[in-house]
Design a protein around this motif. Structure first.
Motif, PDB file in Angstrom:
ATOM      1  N   GLU A  92      58.584  18.588  75.025  1.00 40.23           N
ATOM      2  CA  GLU A  92      57.518  18.806  74.044  1.00 40.23           C
ATOM      3  C   GLU A  92      57.826  18.063  72.742  1.00 40.23           C
ATOM      4  O   GLU A  92      56.919  17.555  72.079  1.00 40.23           O
ATOM      5  N   CYS A  93      59.103  18.006  72.390  1.00 38.93           N
ATOM      6  CA  CYS A  93      59.508  17.228  71.215  1.00 38.93           C
ATOM      7  C   CYS A  93      59.238  15.747  71.450  1.00 38.93           C
ATOM      8  O   CYS A  93      58.710  15.046  70.574  1.00 38.93           O
ATOM      9  N   TRP A  94      59.572  15.266  72.658  1.00 42.10           N
ATOM     10  CA  TRP A  94      59.315  13.864  72.991  1.00 42.10           C
ATOM     11  C   TRP A  94      57.822  13.567  73.010  1.00 42.10           C
ATOM     12  O   TRP A  94      57.405  12.491  72.593  1.00 42.10           O
ATOM     13  N   ARG A  95      57.014  14.518  73.481  1.00 40.99           N
ATOM     14  CA  ARG A  95      55.562  14.338  73.507  1.00 40.99           C
ATOM     15  C   ARG A  95      55.036  14.103  72.087  1.00 40.99           C
ATOM     16  O   ARG A  95      54.194  13.223  71.858  1.00 40.99           O
ATOM     17  N   GLU A  96      55.528  14.889  71.133  1.00 40.19           N
ATOM     18  CA  GLU A  96      55.114  14.721  69.741  1.00 40.19           C
ATOM     19  C   GLU A  96      55.521  13.355  69.208  1.00 40.19           C
ATOM     20  O   GLU A  96      54.751  12.690  68.506  1.00 40.19           O
ATOM     21  N   ALA A 103      63.431  25.217  81.735  1.00 40.25           N
ATOM     22  CA  ALA A 103      62.907  25.695  80.456  1.00 40.25           C
ATOM     23  C   ALA A 103      63.467  24.867  79.306  1.00 40.25           C
ATOM     24  O   ALA A 103      62.744  24.524  78.349  1.00 40.25           O
ATOM     25  N   GLN A 104      64.760  24.520  79.395  1.00 43.48           N
ATOM     26  CA  GLN A 104      65.376  23.700  78.357  1.00 43.48           C
ATOM     27  C   GLN A 104      64.751  22.306  78.319  1.00 43.48           C
ATOM     28  O   GLN A 104      64.459  21.775  77.249  1.00 43.48           O
ATOM     29  N   THR A 109      55.028  17.179  82.277  1.00 43.03           N
ATOM     30  CA  THR A 109      56.412  16.978  81.826  1.00 43.03           C
ATOM     31  C   THR A 109      57.029  15.728  82.433  1.00 43.03           C
ATOM     32  O   THR A 109      57.745  14.976  81.749  1.00 43.03           O
ATOM     33  N   THR A 145      61.746  21.451  79.348  1.00 42.87           N
ATOM     34  CA  THR A 145      60.367  21.560  78.880  1.00 42.87           C
ATOM     35  C   THR A 145      60.307  21.578  77.364  1.00 42.87           C
ATOM     36  O   THR A 145      59.441  20.933  76.750  1.00 42.87           O
ATOM     37  N   GLU A 146      61.247  22.276  76.741  1.00 42.34           N
ATOM     38  CA  GLU A 146      61.290  22.338  75.283  1.00 42.34           C
ATOM     39  C   GLU A 146      61.582  20.964  74.686  1.00 42.34           C
ATOM     40  O   GLU A 146      60.946  20.545  73.708  1.00 42.34           O
ATOM     41  N   VAL A 147      62.538  20.257  75.289  1.00 42.45           N
ATOM     42  CA  VAL A 147      62.875  18.919  74.812  1.00 42.45           C
ATOM     43  C   VAL A 147      61.707  17.960  75.027  1.00 42.45           C
ATOM     44  O   VAL A 147      61.381  17.135  74.167  1.00 42.45           O
ATOM     45  N   SER A 167      67.310  15.260  81.842  1.00 42.79           N
ATOM     46  CA  SER A 167      66.045  14.560  82.068  1.00 42.79           C
ATOM     47  C   SER A 167      66.176  13.498  83.148  1.00 42.79           C
ATOM     48  O   SER A 167      65.227  13.256  83.911  1.00 42.79           O
TER      49      SER A 167
END
Length: 328
Positions: A127-131, A120-121, A88, A123-125, A105
């Motif tokens: 994952e979107c940035w990772r994509e 947790a919030q 992350t 981490t979810e964001v 962040s």
């Protein structure tokens, strides 16, 4: 009706894509504007520098590029495995090199403690940035928007700088990949901007040749991995020496003063790929115009159409004629 770009860029089809962006104005993207006499040659370096910089941030490997007078080409490899290995913190730090991120962040990047709900919030964001960091559309969007802002600022104007969204072609197999890479690297020779590959400024082939003289491959570009047996090697599936010989031979044959018979000493890569040398030279003049969204052998194109739910693709007859191996 054509399918949306997101359905044509699919790792199930291929990780390799050829992208092109063209300038909308009469004023040149780069080079010399003959109408006004103003030079925009320095913008060529803008694009090359930004392109290579983004290749170090995104999970996209740069295979080849050429910066021309009113457009540029780039061949990209989607490196999904690299993106999946980032933790992350690395995702956040890479995203912050492009955008400000969020207050959460930025706190995380500074090493501040986050509550479980905040983590947790984030981490979810992330994952979107990772994509997005493994997405060609986001790569091209950031590159084009940043160049457009700089050009508009220099020109003292506003409005659209690029003709439209970038054009992309999926390169389905080794034949399509090799043909496209050479087509991109030979752009300045076809446009009579250079006489040899090593004299082709702001191209990947010039960078590769310069590094090869020192016995190495440039870190900013996806390396050549030889002729591996696996279908998805960790690098371009050709030998560097073979490819450099191929581009040099092709460049000589494409010159206006070299219209004689094709040299019998063909580069071995053409034999391995089973491409007729006359077809090869034709494609190095007409690759963009002959093929649309999917490029490869006719079998590769038909298989990809089935996976994408696409009934037919423009250029399938040319794939059959120029890129499919001869029937024994």
């Amino acid at each position: 009706m054509g399918l949306p770009r997101k359905s044509l860029i699919s790792l199930d089809t291929t990780p390799y894509y050829h992208c092109v962006s063209r300038c909308v104005r009469r004023a040149f993207l780069c080079g010399q504007d003959e109408r006004t006499g103003q030079s925009f040659e320095h913008r060529r370096q803008w694009i090359e520098d930004r392109l290579l910089e983004l290749g170090q941030i995104f999970a996209l490997d740069i295979c080849g590029y050429a910066v021309m007078s009113n457009h540029y080409h780039v061949v990209l490899h989607i490196n999904r495995d690299q993106a999946s290995r980032w933790d992350t913190l690395e995702v956040v730090e890479r995203w912050h090199r492009l955008f400000k991120g969020s207050a959460l962040s930025r706190r995380f990047a500074r090493g501040e403690h986050l509550a479980p709900a905040e983590l947790a919030q984030l981490t979810e964001v992330a994952e979107c940035w990772r994509e997005r960091l493994a997405d060609i559309s986001w790569f091209m969007r950031y590159l084009n928007e940043s160049i457009a802002r700089d050009a508009n600022r220099e020109d003292g104007c506003s409005g659209h700088f690029w003709e439209s969204r970038f054009r992309s072609q999926a390169l389905l197999d080794e034949r399509a990949l090799a043909t496209c890479l050479a087509y991109v690297d030979l752009n300045p020779i076809r446009a009579k901007m250079a006489k040899t590959p090593e004299a082709s400024d702001h191209t990947s082939i010039q960078r590769r040749i310069s590094a090869a003289k020192d016995g190495r491959q440039p870190q900013q570009l996806l390396p050549f991995a030889g002729n591996p047996s696996e279908s998805i090697p960790a690098g371009l599936p050709f030998r560097l020496q073979d490819y450099l010989e191929l581009v040099d031979w092709s460049g000589r044959c494409l010159r206006d003063d070299k219209r004689g018979a094709i040299d019998s000493g063909l580069p071995p890569i053409l034999e391995r790929l089973q491409i007729d040398p006359r077809h090869w030279l034709y494609l190095n003049r007409n690759f963009e115009s002959r093929f649309k969204s999917l490029v490869g052998t006719a079998h590769s194109v038909r298989s990809s159409c089935e996976r994408l739910g696409k009934r037919w693709v423009q250029g399938i007859q040319d794939c059959e004629r120029y890129l499919s191996p001869p029937i024994p």
